[in-house]
Design an enzyme around this catalytic site. Structure first.
Site, PDB file in Angstrom:
ATOM      1  CB  ILE A 139       1.583 -14.429  -4.123  1.00 26.85           C
ATOM      2  CG1 ILE A 139       2.246 -14.767  -2.821  1.00 26.85           C
ATOM      3  CG2 ILE A 139       0.672 -13.266  -3.937  1.00 26.85           C
ATOM      4  CD1 ILE A 139       3.627 -15.204  -3.030  1.00 26.85           C
ATOM      5  CG  ASP A 140      -3.460 -13.075  -4.299  1.00 27.48           C
ATOM      6  OD1 ASP A 140      -2.448 -12.874  -3.619  1.00 27.48           O
ATOM      7  OD2 ASP A 140      -4.181 -12.163  -4.732  1.00 27.48           O
ATOM      8  CG  MET A 194      -0.320  -9.304  -0.436  1.00 30.69           C
ATOM      9  SD  MET A 194       0.753  -9.303  -1.867  1.00 30.69           S
ATOM     10  CE  MET A 194       1.426  -7.658  -1.722  1.00 30.69           C
ATOM     11  CD  GLU A 250      -4.281  -7.663  -0.376  1.00 33.55           C
ATOM     12  OE1 GLU A 250      -3.429  -6.818  -0.092  1.00 33.55           O
ATOM     13  OE2 GLU A 250      -4.385  -8.178  -1.507  1.00 33.55           O
ATOM     14  NE  ARG A 308       4.060  -9.228  -5.026  1.00 35.61           N
ATOM     15  CZ  ARG A 308       3.387  -8.197  -5.569  1.00 35.61           C
ATOM     16  NH1 ARG A 308       2.075  -8.137  -5.446  1.00 35.61           N
ATOM     17  NH2 ARG A 308       3.998  -7.258  -6.222  1.00 35.61           N
TER      18      ARG A 308
END
Ligand code: F6P
Length: 412
Positions: A139-140, A194, A250, A308
């Site tokens: 996801i990053d 995130m 984050e 996510r």
């Protein structure tokens, strides 16, 4: 008589998913399973990442089973189990993993993961001769895929990992939605996203109307903090409705006056088996400093696991299919220790146009945001990054209710 012989009849593939989940994992599993089945493979799902190869093993048969690739997450479950000894887990799990690979007669292992999962897979390939093919996910979006982005003739080394387009869409929508509450209360909302080491996902908030952003790649020192707060004030005062969305990763490193040092905000003191701590809470710190120092009401919103979660969006669905086609190519050529990637960033309609390639898994690793994508002085993403995101998010979308109601003057 029907011709039933298939090239890989009798051979077995084991698929595992490791690390944080994404909305595109089931889509990746289904796409690989469908294609491998056509080649004649029996396809097993190894449950909970590397953990499924420990003990007696925990495997399920995915061959010819109904599957929903649009449903987010992973049906074969995930974990952050590390096969190799670490500080947290000194036990060497490799012998048991090898034993199970042999017991279940797995010919090829497909590891769907980020840097940690695929790094371990590569090590098993190099040191133990296990036939592995990696498959990108995060996801990053910070797993090096060597995907090129042509921005007005300039080639930028970018990244495109399945899961990111769906997550980015969720963050874009979240920023868009937060705008109405920010406007109703004349507030600043600090949206935390995130991204432990990289700000790719944070940048997608810009597409939903966030106007400032902080990312882990660029540290907020004492001096930068003052400058940032000034910029916040200016941007807020300039806004028509006295509202502002600021997106922060984050993993942002922020100057803390009390301790006179720059640090991240930890969500817990725990670290996982790959040595990663858990971050969380920076948005609250920034929001309260904005309120205290600027006198503007600010609130924090942690998006957490939302990007996510949920269904796989259409770009990811097609992307996982295109990359799974490349898995077939690697299987046919018997090329292992490789990971399929997109060669170029392209819009949805061009995804399947022979645009895939593969990279040696030894070359993967973390890829921070390229400098072309973030403007340090403006605390914001650049037009080049917006151009990149537009391939899967469409145009910048800002919810706006434009009104200009006349003010009522008392009659007497
Ligand atoms: O997979 C990476 C990531 O999405 C990071 O951005 C985040 O810090 C981490 O996962 C959190 O994962 P979990 O809480 O599921 O271990």
């Amino acid at each position: 008589m029907a011709h039933t012989h298939k090239l890989f009849n009798g051979k077995k593939i084991g698929i595992l998913t490791g690390g944080g989940d994404t909305p595109a994992l089931n889509s990746s599993i289904e796409s690989i399973r469908n294609r491998a089945s056509l080649l004649g493979y029996t396809v097993y799902g190894i449950r909970k990442g590397w953990k499924g190869l420990l003990g007696d093993g925990d495997l399920i048969d995915l061959t010819n089973q109904p599957y929903d690739g649009y449903y987010g997450g992973t049906s074969i479950l995930s974990s952050r189990t590390n096969p190799f000894p670490t500080k947290k887990n000194p036990e060497d799990r490799v012998p048991q993993i090898l034993k199970n690979i042999e017991r279940y007669a797995i010919d090829v292992l497909i590891s769907i993961g980020g840097d940690d999962t695929n790094g371990a897979a590569k090590r098993l390939y190099e040191t133990q001769g296990i036939k592995v093919i990696g498959f990108p996910k995060t996801i990053d979006n910070d797993l090096r895929t060597k995907t090129m982005h042509n921005y007005n003739g300039k080639l930028i080394e970018s990244v495109l990992c399945p899961g990111f387009p769906s997550g980015a869409k969720a963050i874009m929508e979240m920023a868009m939605h937060l705008r109405t509450t920010a406007e109703s209360h004349s507030r600043i909302i600090v949206l935390e996203v995130m991204g432990r080491d990289a700000g790719w996902l944070t940048g997608s908030a810009i597409m939903g109307g966030a106007e400032l952003a902080l990312v882990p790649e660029f540290v907020i020192t004492k001096e930068r903090k003052d400058f940032f707060l000034e910029t916040v004030k200016e941007t807020y005062m300039r806004s028509k409705k006295k509202a502002l969305i600021i997106a922060v990763s984050e993993g942002v490193r922020w100057y803390d006056e009390k301790n006179d040092k720059v640090d991240v905000v930890y969500a817990s003191s725990e670290v996982d088996e790959f040595g990663h701590p858990r971050f969380g809470g920076i948005s609250g710190v920034i929001a309260s400093e904005i309120t205290n120092k600027l006198g503007i009401e600010a609130r924090a919103q942690i998006s957490g696991y939302y990007p996510r979660s949920g269904k796989c969006r259409s770009y990811d669905r097609r992307l996982t299919g295109a990359l799974a086609d490349k898995v077939v190519d690697l299987l046919l050529r018997e090329e292992y220790g490789q990971m399929p990637v997109m060669k170029n960033i392209v819009p949805f309609v061009e995804l399947e146009e022979f645009n895939t390639s593969s990279i040696d898994m030894g070359a993967i690793g973390n890829k921070p945001l390229p400098e072309d994508y973030y403007d340090i002085q403006a605390f914001n993403f650049t037009d080049a990054y917006v151009d990149f995101l537009q391939n899967f998010l469409g145009q910048i979308c800002i919810n706006e209710f434009k009104y200009n109601f006349p003010i009522v003057i008392p009659e007497k």
